[in-house]
Scaffold this active site. Structure first.
Site, short mmCIF file in Angstrom:
data_model
loop_
_atom_site.label_atom_id
_atom_site.label_comp_id
_atom_site.label_asym_id
_atom_site.label_seq_id
_atom_site.Cartn_x
_atom_site.Cartn_y
_atom_site.Cartn_z
N CYS A 138 0.81 -1.22 0.00
CA CYS A 138 0.00 0.00 0.00
C CYS A 138 0.84 1.27 0.00
O CYS A 138 0.32 2.36 -0.26
CB CYS A 138 -0.96 0.00 1.19
N HIS A 271 -2.97 7.07 2.19
CA HIS A 271 -3.45 5.79 1.68
C HIS A 271 -4.86 5.55 2.19
O HIS A 271 -5.15 5.73 3.38
CB HIS A 271 -2.52 4.66 2.13
N ASN A 301 -10.10 -0.22 -0.08
CA ASN A 301 -8.64 -0.14 -0.06
C ASN A 301 -8.11 -0.73 -1.36
O ASN A 301 -8.16 -1.95 -1.56
CB ASN A 301 -8.12 -0.91 1.15
#
Length: 344
Positions: A138, A271, A301
Site C-alpha cells: 500500500c 493511503h 482499499n
C-alpha cells in the site's frame, strides 16, 4: 504559493541534490476503476450465500467503506493500468512516445515476470526507456514516485509514467469477513516531468521487516505449485496501531526537509485504507477534515492504486489546483511507509 516558498529562490529540497537545478513536477493525472461496483449490501448478500455473516453497518462503522470495484475474471493489473496511464498522458498534453520511464507499483502483477511495467509499456506502444515494478504494497505509489523523482533529478529520465494498479480481489479470502470487505481493484497514474521549478519538495521512505506477519500473503510458487497461502492475512489491530504513529512521524519529517509546516498543507491524501486511520492522521497534523481527500468510502482499499486514484479524482473535480501544496502518505505490508510533499 506560500510565504515560505517566496522566502528563497532555491527550495529546501534542493539540498538532496546540491549540484542540480533539475526538479520534477506532476503534469498529468489519470485513473480507472473496473465497471463492476459492489456496494456493501451486494457483498453482504454474496457472503451470506456462502454462510459468512456480516452487515453494511458493521463494515461502515469499522472502516468507512460503502462500496468497492472488482475486476472481471481474467482482467489483469496492466489492463487496469492502461486506461489510467492514457488518461494521465492526455492530461499532461504529451504523447506516449514522450515517456522514457515507466514504474508500476503493484502487489498483484500480471505474472511472476516480466514486470507489469514492461507489459504496460508495450500496450502503450513504446519501447526503449526503463520499465520496472515496485513492490511495497500500500506504500507502493509513494515508493514509486520517490524513485521516479530521483531518476528525473539525476538526469536518467525526463518524463516518467508512475502507476499504482491492483487486482486485490484475486488474493482475498472470502471466508474471512474481517479482510474480504476491505479491498477493491483499480489503477491510478501520474506523469512526472523534469522541470526548472520545483514540484516534488521532499520525500521519505521507511520499512521494518519485523512486522511482516501483520499484513501479508504468505505464499509463493515453487515447482509449479503454490507453497504457503496465496490469500491475504492481516492483523487489523496491529496495523491500525502502527499506521497512525508512523504516518504522523513521516509527514512531519518531509515537512521539516522542505522547510514547510503543517499550516502550508492545502490537501492531505493518505493511503485510503480505513477512515479512522485517515481522520487520526489528519488530526495529528492539526488539519481540518475538509482538507482530507477521501475515496475509501467508494473505492475500498485499492492498495498501491489508492493514492493516485484519490489524487486524480480531486484534480478532476477542481479541488486540487495549480500551486496547491499536497501531502501524500502511504503505509502497507512489509511493513513499509513513506510520504511525499509536493506543489501541484
Amino acid at each position: 504559493m506560500t510565504s515560505q516558498q517566496n522566502s528563497s529562490s532555491k527550495p529546501a529540497s534542493a539540498a538532496l541534490y546540491p549540484h542540480s537545478s533539475r526538479y520534477s513536477r506532476i503534469i498529468g493525472t489519470g485513473s480507472y476503476l473496473p465497471p463492476r461496483r459492489l456496494s456493501n449490501q451486494d457483498l453482504v448478500d454474496q457472503l451470506a450465500a456462502d454462510g459468512i455473516e456480516t452487515s453494511d453497518d458493521w463494515i461502515v462503522e469499522r472502516t468507512g467503506i460503502r462500496a468497492r470495484h472488482f475486476a472481471d475474471a481474467g482482467v489483469t493489473a496492466s489492463e487496469l493500468a492502461l486506461p489510467a496511464a492514457r488518461a494521465a498522458i492526455e492530461a499532461a498534453g504529451i504523447t506516449a512516445a514522450d515517456i522514457d520511464l515507466v514504474i508500476v507499483a503493484t502487489s498483484t502483477p500480471d505474472m511472476v515476470f516480466p514486470s507489469t511495467a514492461c507489459l504496460l509499456q508495450h500496450k502503450l506502444g513504446i519501447a526503449g526507456g526503463a520499465a520496472f515494478d515496485v513492490q511495497a504494497v500500500c506504500s507502493g505509489f509513494v515508493y514509486a514516485l520517490t524513485v521516479a523523482d530521483a531518476l528525473i533529478r539525476t538526469g536518467s529520465a525526463r518524463k516518467a509514467l508512475v502507476v499504482g494498479a491492483e487486482v486485490f480481489s484475486r488474493i482475498l479470502d472470502f471466508k474471512d469477513r474481517t479482510t474480504c470487505v476491505l479491498f477493491g481493484d483499480g489503477a491510478g497514474a501520474v506523469v512526472l516531468s523534469a522541470s526548472d521549478t520545483s514540484g516534488i519538495l521532499a520525500t521519505e521512505l521507511h520499512a521494518d521487516g519485523q512486522y511482516a506477519g501483520i499484513l501479508c500473503v504468505p505464499g509463493s510458487v515453487s515447482g509449479g505449485q503454490v507453497t504457503g497461502s496465496p490469500l491475504l492475512r492481516m492483523d487489523g489491530q496491529a496495523v491500525f496501531k502502527l499506521a497512525v504513529g508512523v504516518l504522523d512521524k513521516v509527514a512531519r519529517s518531509v515537512l521539516e526537509k522542505s522547510g514547510r509546516s503543517d499550516a502550508d498543507i492545502d490537501w492531505l491524501i493518505p493511503h485510503q485504507a480505513n477512515l479512522r486511520i485517515m481522520h487520526g492522521t489528519c488530526k495529528k497534523l492539526k488539519l481540518s477534515l475538509d482538507k482530507l481527500i477521501v475515496t475509501v468510502d467508494q473505492h475500498g482499499n485499492t492498495s498501491a492504486a489508492s493514492i493516485p486514484l484519490a489524487l486524480d479524482l480531486a484534480v478532476r473535480d477542481g479541488r486540487i489546483k495549480s500551486g496547491d501544496t499536497v501531502m501524500l502518505e502511504g503505509v502497507g505490508g512489509g511493513f513499509t511507509w513513506g510520504a511525499v510533499l509536493l506543489d501541484f
